[in-house]
Scaffold this motif. Structure first.
Motif, mmCIF file in Angstrom:
data_model
loop_
_atom_site.group_PDB
_atom_site.id
_atom_site.type_symbol
_atom_site.label_atom_id
_atom_site.label_comp_id
_atom_site.label_asym_id
_atom_site.label_seq_id
_atom_site.Cartn_x
_atom_site.Cartn_y
_atom_site.Cartn_z
ATOM 1 N N THR A 167 0.857 -1.180 0.000
ATOM 2 C CA THR A 167 0.000 0.000 0.000
ATOM 3 C C THR A 167 0.887 1.221 0.000
ATOM 4 O OG1 THR A 167 -1.727 -1.144 1.237
ATOM 5 C CG2 THR A 167 -1.812 1.263 1.192
ATOM 6 N N LEU A 168 0.681 2.108 -0.970
ATOM 7 C CA LEU A 168 1.516 3.294 -1.066
ATOM 8 C C LEU A 168 0.699 4.519 -0.723
ATOM 9 C CD1 LEU A 168 4.244 4.450 -1.692
ATOM 10 C CD2 LEU A 168 3.582 4.677 -4.060
ATOM 11 N N THR B 5 -8.860 4.026 -0.852
ATOM 12 C CA THR B 5 -7.839 3.054 -1.241
ATOM 13 C C THR B 5 -8.287 2.320 -2.499
ATOM 14 O OG1 THR B 5 -7.108 2.731 1.044
ATOM 15 C CG2 THR B 5 -6.530 1.020 -0.539
ATOM 16 N N SER C 287 -1.848 -1.412 -3.685
ATOM 17 C CA SER C 287 -2.897 -0.452 -3.366
ATOM 18 C C SER C 287 -2.345 0.960 -3.317
ATOM 19 C CB SER C 287 -3.547 -0.790 -2.020
ATOM 20 O OG SER C 287 -4.112 -2.080 -2.050
ATOM 21 N N VAL C 288 -3.194 1.911 -3.648
ATOM 22 C CA VAL C 288 -2.845 3.328 -3.621
ATOM 23 C C VAL C 288 -3.871 4.049 -2.757
ATOM 24 C CG1 VAL C 288 -2.483 5.414 -4.983
ATOM 25 C CG2 VAL C 288 -1.854 3.185 -5.927
ATOM 26 N N TRP D 1 1.776 14.556 -3.364
ATOM 27 C CA TRP D 1 1.720 14.494 -4.824
ATOM 28 C C TRP D 1 2.069 15.862 -5.397
ATOM 29 C CZ3 TRP D 1 -0.041 9.800 -7.087
ATOM 30 C CH2 TRP D 1 -0.567 8.873 -6.174
ATOM 31 N N SER E 15 3.258 10.971 -7.722
ATOM 32 C CA SER E 15 3.676 10.736 -6.342
ATOM 33 C C SER E 15 5.091 11.255 -6.111
ATOM 34 C CB SER E 15 3.617 9.237 -6.033
ATOM 35 O OG SER E 15 4.282 8.943 -4.824
ATOM 36 N N LEU F 26 4.302 6.337 -10.388
ATOM 37 C CA LEU F 26 2.917 6.323 -9.919
ATOM 38 C C LEU F 26 2.289 7.693 -10.129
ATOM 39 C CD1 LEU F 26 0.481 5.160 -8.349
ATOM 40 C CD2 LEU F 26 1.667 5.802 -6.235
ATOM 41 N N VAL G 238 -5.867 6.027 -11.568
ATOM 42 C CA VAL G 238 -4.524 5.719 -11.076
ATOM 43 C C VAL G 238 -3.760 4.938 -12.137
ATOM 44 C CG1 VAL G 238 -3.188 4.474 -9.336
ATOM 45 C CG2 VAL G 238 -5.267 5.712 -8.674
ATOM 46 N N TRP H 183 0.061 3.150 -12.563
ATOM 47 C CA TRP H 183 1.270 2.766 -11.814
ATOM 48 C C TRP H 183 2.035 1.744 -12.644
ATOM 49 C CZ3 TRP H 183 0.975 0.761 -6.039
ATOM 50 C CH2 TRP H 183 2.273 0.690 -5.514
#
Length: 302
Positions: A3-4, A34, A64-65, A122, A143, A149, A169, A171
């Protein structure tokens, strides 16, 4: 599961302008939404893209973001339109999306994200306007913790002066680098052959010639080995890019790392960047950001 959260900030706030919502950022609000990414372009919000869009070795797992949700916005199902105004040309692209509607105007919503996302780690990397869908404007955020990302924030006018909000999103996640691609010395010399273009006559076409260099300085050898072993990015499907190949950078180059017992480990570099690559011990391609290539150019300079 990875998870980021781009940043975890407490008590970061900005003054409220008339008619706007508060822009304070806390760890809770930065991680309030998330999204789980999947290989390829996630077009439907919950289903992974067709396998043909993704590299066969694209990592499959829980990635996950965490993003800030807009206050009091309600989820849209089905989506109003695609939240991706454009997508990155990479077989290792993984995506996730979500869409919401709000009673606030596009002006208020977009201003909230412009102040809130930077407070959550961000930074802005461009914006767009168009009329191809209900989303008529948007902004790209990258990010601070991971340049691979990004999130496309899209906005459109809804009913009764409200708005649509789209999260797209994107990535790029590469597979782990193979253990066999690392160099293990000691090495007594490195033999380098590099193809170099040159013009014989003015306005003539380029003619390729190969120059040979043998490096025996142990410090230089260790520096080159360290640079190659520090490369983190790896893929088997290079990115689709335009603008020339190895000749553009003054290559390619062939390298042989010679051990004291005369055994050798071979490497080959087309050039730096995700469009080209570096192969070591037949494992390809490592993504050299330019650190290795600059050393090769320096060591083979006339």
């Amino acid at each position: 599961m990875v998870t980021l959260l781009a940043a975890s900030l407490l008590g970061v706030s900005a003054p409220n302008a008339p008619g706007t919502r508060a822009a304070s950022a806390t760890a809770a609000t930065c991680a309030g939404l998330t999204l789980d990414v999947h290989p390829g372009v996630n077009r439907a919000g919950s289903k992974p893209a067709p396998a043909s869009e993704a590299a066969p070795d694209a990592p499959r797992g829980s990635f996950s973001v965490s993003l800030p949700p807009y206050p009091e916005a309600t989820p849209l199902s089905p989506w109003a339109a695609s939240p991706y105004p454009e997508t990155l040309l990479s077989a290792y692209l993984q995506t996730a999306g979500a869409e919401y509607q709000s009673s606030d105007s596009v002006t208020i919503v977009s201003a909230w994200f412009r102040s809130h996302l930077p407070a959550c780690g961000w930074h802005t990397n461009g914006y767009w306007n168009g009329n191809a869908s209900v989303f008529t404007a948007g902004r790209t955020f990258v990010s601070n913790a991971n340049p691979d990302l990004s999130v496309e924030m899209s906005y459109g006018h809804g009913a009764s002066d409200g708005s649509y909000i789209g999260y797209g999103v994107e990535w790029i996640i590469y597979p782990p680098r193979p253990a066999a691609s690392y160099l293990h010395g000691p090495f007594t010399q490195v033999r380098i052959a590099r193809r170099r273009p040159r013009n014989i006559l003015p306005n003539s076409s380029l003619v390729q010639r190969v120059v040979h260099t043998t490096v025996r300085d142990r410090t230089e050898i260790r520096r080159l080995v360290s640079a190659i072993n520090s490369v983190g990015g790896y893929h088997t499907v290079p990115a689709l890019c335009l603008g020339g190949g190895a000749a553009r950078f003054g290559g390619p180059a062939w390298l042989a790392f010679i051990r004291p017992d005369s055994s050798a480990v071979h490497a080959y570099e087309i050039g730096p960047g995700a469009c080209l690559g570096l192969a070591v011990n037949s494992r390809r391609w490592l993504i050299d950001t330019g650190v290795v290539w600059k050393q090769i150019l320096r060591l083979t300079r006339p």
